[in-house]
Design a protein around this motif. Sequence first.
Motif, PDB file in Angstrom:
ATOM      1  N   GLY A 194      19.332   4.355  84.023  1.00 14.21           N
ATOM      2  CA  GLY A 194      18.870   5.696  84.289  1.00 14.21           C
ATOM      3  C   GLY A 194      17.567   6.440  83.199  1.00 14.21           C
ATOM      4  O   GLY A 194      17.083   6.798  83.999  1.00 14.21           O
ATOM      5  N   VAL A 195      18.047   5.631  82.241  1.00 15.58           N
ATOM      6  CA  VAL A 195      16.926   6.181  80.931  1.00 15.58           C
ATOM      7  C   VAL A 195      15.509   4.930  81.036  1.00 15.58           C
ATOM      8  O   VAL A 195      15.040   6.512  81.294  1.00 15.58           O
ATOM      9  CB  VAL A 195      17.311   5.560  79.653  1.00 15.58           C
ATOM     10  CG1 VAL A 195      16.045   4.957  78.522  1.00 15.58           C
ATOM     11  CG2 VAL A 195      18.933   5.587  79.011  1.00 15.58           C
ATOM     12  N   VAL A 196      15.145   4.861  82.239  1.00  7.74           N
ATOM     13  CA  VAL A 196      14.783   4.112  82.634  1.00  7.74           C
ATOM     14  C   VAL A 196      12.953   4.394  83.635  1.00  7.74           C
ATOM     15  O   VAL A 196      12.311   4.742  83.927  1.00  7.74           O
ATOM     16  CB  VAL A 196      13.919   2.425  82.417  1.00  7.74           C
ATOM     17  CG1 VAL A 196      14.519   1.507  81.118  1.00  7.74           C
ATOM     18  CG2 VAL A 196      14.877   1.554  83.732  1.00  7.74           C
ATOM     19  N   THR A 197      14.491   5.122  84.403  1.00  9.68           N
ATOM     20  CA  THR A 197      13.539   4.910  85.796  1.00  9.68           C
ATOM     21  C   THR A 197      14.141   7.427  85.676  1.00  9.68           C
ATOM     22  O   THR A 197      12.994   7.707  86.769  1.00  9.68           O
ATOM     23  CB  THR A 197      14.483   4.616  87.011  1.00  9.68           C
ATOM     24  OG1 THR A 197      15.828   5.198  86.502  1.00  9.68           O
ATOM     25  CG2 THR A 197      14.618   3.858  87.259  1.00  9.68           C
ATOM     26  N   GLU A 198      14.512   7.797  84.906  1.00  9.85           N
ATOM     27  CA  GLU A 198      15.377   8.953  84.749  1.00  9.85           C
ATOM     28  C   GLU A 198      15.274   9.338  86.230  1.00  9.85           C
ATOM     29  O   GLU A 198      15.320  10.978  86.590  1.00  9.85           O
ATOM     30  CB  GLU A 198      13.322   9.677  84.449  1.00  9.85           C
ATOM     31  CG  GLU A 198      12.216   9.154  82.714  1.00  9.85           C
ATOM     32  CD  GLU A 198      11.258   9.960  82.597  1.00  9.85           C
ATOM     33  OE1 GLU A 198      10.593  10.695  83.238  1.00  9.85           O
ATOM     34  OE2 GLU A 198      10.581   9.780  81.621  1.00  9.85           O
ATOM     35  N   SER A 199      16.181   8.742  86.089  1.00  2.45           N
ATOM     36  CA  SER A 199      16.901   9.531  87.276  1.00  2.45           C
ATOM     37  C   SER A 199      18.194   9.073  86.997  1.00  2.45           C
ATOM     38  O   SER A 199      18.878   9.372  86.232  1.00  2.45           O
ATOM     39  CB  SER A 199      17.018   7.708  88.374  1.00  2.45           C
ATOM     40  OG  SER A 199      16.343   7.517  89.127  1.00  2.45           O
ATOM     41  N   GLN A 200      18.921  10.353  87.711  1.00  2.00           N
ATOM     42  CA  GLN A 200      20.806  10.432  87.906  1.00  2.00           C
ATOM     43  C   GLN A 200      21.357   9.621  87.370  1.00  2.00           C
ATOM     44  O   GLN A 200      21.403   8.872  88.751  1.00  2.00           O
ATOM     45  CB  GLN A 200      20.833  11.705  89.384  1.00  2.00           C
ATOM     46  CG  GLN A 200      20.555  12.645  89.022  1.00  2.00           C
ATOM     47  CD  GLN A 200      19.879  13.853  87.877  1.00  2.00           C
ATOM     48  OE1 GLN A 200      21.434  13.903  87.582  1.00  2.00           O
ATOM     49  NE2 GLN A 200      19.612  14.839  87.898  1.00  2.00           N
ATOM     50  N   THR A 201      22.376   9.572  86.593  1.00  3.59           N
ATOM     51  CA  THR A 201      23.495   8.779  86.056  1.00  3.59           C
ATOM     52  C   THR A 201      24.226   8.487  88.053  1.00  3.59           C
ATOM     53  O   THR A 201      24.406   7.259  87.647  1.00  3.59           O
ATOM     54  CB  THR A 201      23.926   8.883  85.317  1.00  3.59           C
ATOM     55  OG1 THR A 201      23.442   9.257  84.139  1.00  3.59           O
ATOM     56  CG2 THR A 201      24.864   7.900  85.132  1.00  3.59           C
ATOM     57  N   ALA A 202      24.083   9.157  88.648  1.00  2.00           N
ATOM     58  CA  ALA A 202      25.063   8.133  89.500  1.00  2.00           C
ATOM     59  C   ALA A 202      24.260   7.902  90.604  1.00  2.00           C
ATOM     60  O   ALA A 202      25.037   6.732  90.491  1.00  2.00           O
ATOM     61  CB  ALA A 202      25.628  10.605  90.358  1.00  2.00           C
ATOM     62  N   GLY A 203      23.188   8.431  91.604  1.00  2.00           N
ATOM     63  CA  GLY A 203      22.448   7.239  91.583  1.00  2.00           C
ATOM     64  C   GLY A 203      22.126   5.694  91.212  1.00  2.00           C
ATOM     65  O   GLY A 203      22.687   5.252  91.829  1.00  2.00           O
ATOM     66  N   CYS A 204      22.081   5.928  89.713  1.00  2.00           N
ATOM     67  CA  CYS A 204      21.736   4.620  89.055  1.00  2.00           C
ATOM     68  C   CYS A 204      22.975   3.281  89.082  1.00  2.00           C
ATOM     69  O   CYS A 204      23.042   2.934  89.025  1.00  2.00           O
ATOM     70  CB  CYS A 204      21.646   4.934  87.986  1.00  2.00           C
ATOM     71  SG  CYS A 204      20.045   5.360  87.928  1.00  2.00           S
ATOM     72  N   LEU A 205      24.044   4.374  89.313  1.00  2.00           N
ATOM     73  CA  LEU A 205      25.710   3.859  89.614  1.00  2.00           C
ATOM     74  C   LEU A 205      25.548   3.024  90.506  1.00  2.00           C
ATOM     75  O   LEU A 205      26.108   2.101  91.082  1.00  2.00           O
ATOM     76  CB  LEU A 205      26.708   5.184  88.738  1.00  2.00           C
ATOM     77  CG  LEU A 205      28.297   4.003  89.199  1.00  2.00           C
ATOM     78  CD1 LEU A 205      28.169   3.065  87.455  1.00  2.00           C
ATOM     79  CD2 LEU A 205      28.990   5.075  89.044  1.00  2.00           C
ATOM     80  N   ILE A 206      25.307   3.750  91.291  1.00  2.00           N
ATOM     81  CA  ILE A 206      25.708   3.373  92.829  1.00  2.00           C
ATOM     82  C   ILE A 206      24.743   2.376  93.807  1.00  2.00           C
ATOM     83  O   ILE A 206      25.137   1.188  93.688  1.00  2.00           O
ATOM     84  CB  ILE A 206      25.010   4.745  94.474  1.00  2.00           C
ATOM     85  CG1 ILE A 206      26.166   5.753  93.889  1.00  2.00           C
ATOM     86  CG2 ILE A 206      25.065   3.818  95.647  1.00  2.00           C
ATOM     87  CD1 ILE A 206      25.834   6.956  94.547  1.00  2.00           C
ATOM     88  N   VAL A 207      23.476   2.254  92.717  1.00  2.00           N
ATOM     89  CA  VAL A 207      22.820   1.139  92.976  1.00  2.00           C
ATOM     90  C   VAL A 207      22.892  -0.219  91.703  1.00  2.00           C
ATOM     91  O   VAL A 207      22.965  -0.954  92.631  1.00  2.00           O
ATOM     92  CB  VAL A 207      20.826   0.814  92.054  1.00  2.00           C
ATOM     93  CG1 VAL A 207      20.215   0.322  92.352  1.00  2.00           C
ATOM     94  CG2 VAL A 207      20.883   2.317  93.326  1.00  2.00           C
ATOM     95  N   CYS A 208      23.501  -0.163  91.360  1.00  2.00           N
ATOM     96  CA  CYS A 208      24.263  -0.542  90.176  1.00  2.00           C
ATOM     97  C   CYS A 208      25.329  -1.931  90.678  1.00  2.00           C
ATOM     98  O   CYS A 208      25.544  -2.681  90.613  1.00  2.00           O
ATOM     99  CB  CYS A 208      24.374  -0.737  88.375  1.00  2.00           C
ATOM    100  SG  CYS A 208      22.762  -0.150  87.560  1.00  2.00           S
TER     101      CYS A 208
END
Length: 205
Positions: A169-183
């Motif tokens: 989320g930090v490097v992509t400046e995206s919402q944590t929820a979306g990053c959590l789904i990806v990871c």
Amino acid sequence: MNAEEVESSKKLQHSMHFLRCVNCAREMPSLYVQYSPGNIRLMKCEYCRAVADPYIECEFMIILIDLILHKRKAYRHLLFNVLNLGGDDKVLLNVILGNLIFMSVLFLGTRFLLKLSFNTVSYRQILLAVLISTYFRLYLIAMLVWEFPSSVLYIIDLLVLSSNALALGVVTESQTAGCLIVCFGAHVAKFFSNHWLFHLLSGSS
């Protein structure tokens, strides 16, 4: 080729056949003991008393960085303990494939689910973020010395998952929820690929 060169070649081929301790390069009959799928204990070298090959449980990017840094241990791991895959070394192949699938799903998820172009976020940034955010894996080293319940492994996995999502989320400046789904998707893909490959290799042996 004279007799001396033939004999030297035979010795080299003989030495290349065996697994090695990455610390002292001594021959090892095995690198780990497997109690059940995904539950292994790394062997210690009887000469140097260190864990013979800690890279077995390392993330792929850690190994890659150590190769770039020209560390002998990483090259011994690759040349002796990965390229000499045999009946007792299926876990090594499992780890490599699992990490490749993990990174592939992570990149695809970043590209399509988070809708980010890699013109904006480079592969290098994501790889670095994932590498740094897996520092909880260092706690696995303690499990080589002290006995812990198997539930600790799941706790570490959850911490790594949340840390990966935060770093992404930090490097992509995206919402944590979306990053959590990806990871989460990347970790699930890695988990199932490891178990699928383990059963496949077990069935072929």
